[in-house]
Write a protein that holds these residues in place. Structure first.
Motif, PDB file in Angstrom:
ATOM      1  N   HIS A 139       0.835  -1.202   0.000  1.00  0.00           N
ATOM      2  CA  HIS A 139       0.000   0.000   0.000  1.00  0.00           C
ATOM      3  C   HIS A 139       0.871   1.254   0.000  1.00  0.00           C
ATOM      4  CE1 HIS A 139      -2.295   3.239   2.001  1.00  0.00           C
ATOM      5  NE2 HIS A 139      -3.323   2.724   1.345  1.00  0.00           N
ATOM      6  N   ASN A 140       1.832   1.299   0.908  1.00  0.00           N
ATOM      7  CA  ASN A 140       2.716   2.466   1.015  1.00  0.00           C
ATOM      8  C   ASN A 140       3.588   2.627  -0.219  1.00  0.00           C
ATOM      9  OD1 ASN A 140       1.691   3.041   3.564  1.00  0.00           O
ATOM     10  ND2 ASN A 140       3.275   1.856   4.599  1.00  0.00           N
ATOM     11  N   ALA A 191      -5.630   6.039  -5.926  1.00  0.00           N
ATOM     12  CA  ALA A 191      -6.487   5.576  -4.832  1.00  0.00           C
ATOM     13  C   ALA A 191      -6.199   4.099  -4.593  1.00  0.00           C
ATOM     14  CB  ALA A 191      -7.954   5.771  -5.184  1.00  0.00           C
ATOM     15  N   VAL A 192      -5.923   3.752  -3.346  1.00  0.00           N
ATOM     16  CA  VAL A 192      -5.620   2.368  -2.976  1.00  0.00           C
ATOM     17  C   VAL A 192      -6.580   1.955  -1.876  1.00  0.00           C
ATOM     18  CG1 VAL A 192      -3.860   0.808  -2.045  1.00  0.00           C
ATOM     19  CG2 VAL A 192      -3.171   2.718  -3.506  1.00  0.00           C
ATOM     20  N   ASP A 193      -7.234   0.799  -2.058  1.00  0.00           N
ATOM     21  CA  ASP A 193      -8.073   0.287  -0.984  1.00  0.00           C
ATOM     22  C   ASP A 193      -7.859  -1.218  -0.876  1.00  0.00           C
ATOM     23  OD1 ASP A 193      -9.538  -0.857  -3.028  1.00  0.00           O
ATOM     24  OD2 ASP A 193     -11.361   0.233  -2.639  1.00  0.00           O
ATOM     25  N   GLY A 194      -8.362  -1.783   0.178  1.00  0.00           N
ATOM     26  CA  GLY A 194      -8.196  -3.214   0.399  1.00  0.00           C
ATOM     27  C   GLY A 194      -9.430  -3.802   1.048  1.00  0.00           C
ATOM     28  N   ARG A 195      -9.550  -5.102   0.923  1.00  0.00           N
ATOM     29  CA  ARG A 195     -10.638  -5.811   1.570  1.00  0.00           C
ATOM     30  C   ARG A 195     -10.222  -7.250   1.792  1.00  0.00           C
ATOM     31  NH1 ARG A 195     -13.563  -9.103  -1.831  1.00  0.00           N
ATOM     32  NH2 ARG A 195     -13.183  -8.818  -4.030  1.00  0.00           N
ATOM     33  N   LYS A 251       1.367   4.087  -2.983  1.00  0.00           N
ATOM     34  CA  LYS A 251       1.050   5.500  -2.714  1.00  0.00           C
ATOM     35  C   LYS A 251       2.249   6.415  -2.956  1.00  0.00           C
ATOM     36  CE  LYS A 251      -2.449   6.845  -1.016  1.00  0.00           C
ATOM     37  NZ  LYS A 251      -3.621   7.433  -1.645  1.00  0.00           N
TER      38      LYS A 251
END
Length: 76
Positions: free
Chosen positions: A4-5, A15-19, A8
């Motif tokens: 993620h880092n 835009a970064v998201d997770g699930r 970014k």
């Protein structure tokens, strides 16, 4: 969090998201298209290759899948 880092910092403004997904899975998608799959490769991605693939994607068509895996994965 490292991926993620890295995304970014390597691709400002993205835009970064997770699930949480299926058990034992780890997948990265780009605009809804599969970029990396642990289930297909058997390991985790090399972060720099994910960042490079995101930078190279032009926003249309298919993404070029990342298939190389990191050799030093540690699961805690």
């Amino acid at each position: 969090m490292d991926l993620h880092n890295d995304i970014k910092s390597g691709v400002p403004g993205v835009a970064v998201d997770g699930r949480v997904g299926r058990s034992t899975s780890f997948e990265v998608t780009l605009n809804g298209k599969l970029l990396f799959s642990k289930l297909k490769t058997g390991g985790f991605p090399i972060n720099t290759e994910i960042v490079t693939a995101i930078k190279e994607y032009k926003g249309e068509g298919d993404v070029t899948p990342v298939t190389n895996t990191a050799s030093n994965c540690v699961l805690l």
